[in-house]
Design an enzyme around this catalytic site. Structure first.
Site, PDB file in Angstrom:
ATOM      1  N   CYS A  58       2.556  -0.672   6.226  1.00 53.37           N
ATOM      2  CA  CYS A  58       1.800  -0.612   7.485  1.00 53.37           C
ATOM      3  C   CYS A  58       2.226   0.632   8.283  1.00 53.37           C
ATOM      4  CB  CYS A  58       2.051  -1.857   8.323  1.00 53.37           C
ATOM      5  SG  CYS A  58       1.909  -3.395   7.403  1.00 53.37           S
TER       6      CYS A  58
HETATM    7  N1  GLN Z   1       4.971  -6.913   3.838  1.00 51.77           N
HETATM    8  C1  GLN Z   1       4.202  -6.880   5.054  1.00 51.77           C
HETATM    9  C2  GLN Z   1       2.829  -7.477   4.887  1.00 51.77           C
HETATM   10  O1  GLN Z   1       2.458  -7.916   3.846  1.00 51.77           O
HETATM   11  C3  GLN Z   1       4.101  -5.471   5.585  1.00 51.77           C
HETATM   12  C4  GLN Z   1       3.298  -4.630   4.688  1.00 51.77           C
HETATM   13  C5  GLN Z   1       3.317  -3.186   5.028  1.00 51.77           C
HETATM   14  O2  GLN Z   1       4.223  -2.650   5.654  1.00 51.77           O
HETATM   15  N2  GLN Z   1       2.307  -2.559   4.550  1.00 51.77           N
HETATM   16  O3  GLN Z   1       2.092  -7.506   5.822  1.00 51.77           O
END
Ligand code: GLN
Length: 230
Positions: free
Chosen positions: A2
Site C-alpha cells: 500500500c
Molecule cells: N498486507 C496488507 C493488506 O493486505 C497491506 C498490503 C500492502 O501494503 N499492500 O492489506
C-alpha cells in the site's frame, strides 16, 4: 504494498494532502512511482484525521480515484493531523473495511504498508481470515506505541520476509518505521508530511533509509536506526 501519508502541523484541507498534489495518494492509487510490490492500489482507501482529540475515519473498499463523494467533501475537511492510505490487498487477505487502514484504538490512527506472516501474530478466536495488518495494528495498540520499535524488531526477527512500514499518529505525535519499503519526509513551514513516496517533485523531500524509526512532534523530526540482532 500500500501507500500511506501522514500529516502533523497546522490545520489544512485534507484535499490538499490526499487529492490535489500531482502525485497525490489519489494518483498513487493507479500510478504509484516507487511501489516495489504490486502495481496499483485499487483495493480501497482510508482517510483518518483528528477532530481536536477525536480520531475520525472515512474508509472504502473501492478505488480512491473514482470516489466522487470524497472528492466533493475533502476540501471542507480540515485537520492538523492526518493518516491516509490507499490499499493493494496482499494475496489471501479479505477486501473489506475491517482490513482497510487506518486502524484505530480510539487514540491512535495507524496504517501498515507491507506484509507479515499471520502465524507470528497473536492468534484470534475467529475462524474467518483476518487481514495481517488488522492483527498487526491490534498487537501494536496492545503493546503501546512507545514499544513500536521493539515490536517491529521482534516481528522482523520472527518473520524474515516481513515488510513492516508503519505510520501512526495521535494528534500531537506521528511515528513511522521503514522495514522493507520506501518512506520520505517533507518538512514544510506549516508542518511535516511523511509519505510512502513524495506527492510532488519538491527537492526538499528526504528519503528515510530502510530499518529506521521516525518520530515527529511539534519540536521536530527525529530519525533513528532500528537495531536488531540481525
Ligand atoms: N498486507 C496488507 C493488506 O493486505 C497491506 C498490503 C500492502 O501494503 N499492500 O492489506
Amino acid at each position: 504494498m500500500c501507500r500511506h501519508l501522514g500529516w502533523l502541523g497546522r490545520d489544512v484541507a485534507i484535499s490538499t494532502l490526499v487529492l490535489d498534489p500531482p502525485h497525490s495518494l489519489r494518483v498513487q492509487s493507479y500510478a504509484p512511482r516507487r511501489q516495489k510490490h504490486g502495481m496499483m492500489n485499487a483495493d480501497g482507501w482510508g482517510v483518518g484525521f483528528f477532530d481536536r482529540a477525536t480520531p475520525r475515519r472515512w474508509r472504502s473498499t473501492t478505488p480512491l480515484w473514482g470516489d466522487v463523494s470524497f472528492d466533493s467533501v475533502a476540501p471542507a475537511l480540515r485537520s492538523h493531523c492526518v493518516v491516509a492510505s490507499v490499499r493493494s490487498a496482499t494475496i489471501g487477505m479479505p477486501i473489506e473495511l475491517s482490513a482497510t487502514a487506518p486502524f484505530t484504538d480510539g487514540r491512535w490512527l495507524l496504517a501498515h504498508n507491507g506484509v507479515v506472516d499471520r502465524a507470528v501474530l497473536p492468534a484470534t478466536a475467529s475462524a474467518e481470515p483476518i487481514c495481517d495488518s488488522t492483527l498487526l495494528a491490534a498487537l501494536i495498540f496492545s503493546r503501546g506505541l512507545d514499544a513500536l520499535d521493539e515490536v517491529i524488531l521482534q516481528l522482523g526477527a520472527d518473520d524474515p520476509n516481513a515488510r513492516l512500514n508503519i505510520l501512526a499518529a495521535n494528534g500531537s505525535r506521528m511515528l513511522a518505521t521503514t522495514w522493507g519499503d520506501t518512506l520520505s519526509v517533507l518538512r514544510r513551514a506549516d508542518g511535516v508530511v511523511l509519505a510512502s513516496e513524495p506527492y510532488d517533485d519538491d527537492p526538499n523531500w528526504q528519503d528515510i533509509p530502510d530499518r529506521h524509526l521516525v518520530d515527529v512532534t511539534p519540536d521536530g523530526v527525529t530519525i533513528t536506526a532500528l537495531r536488531g540482532s540481525r
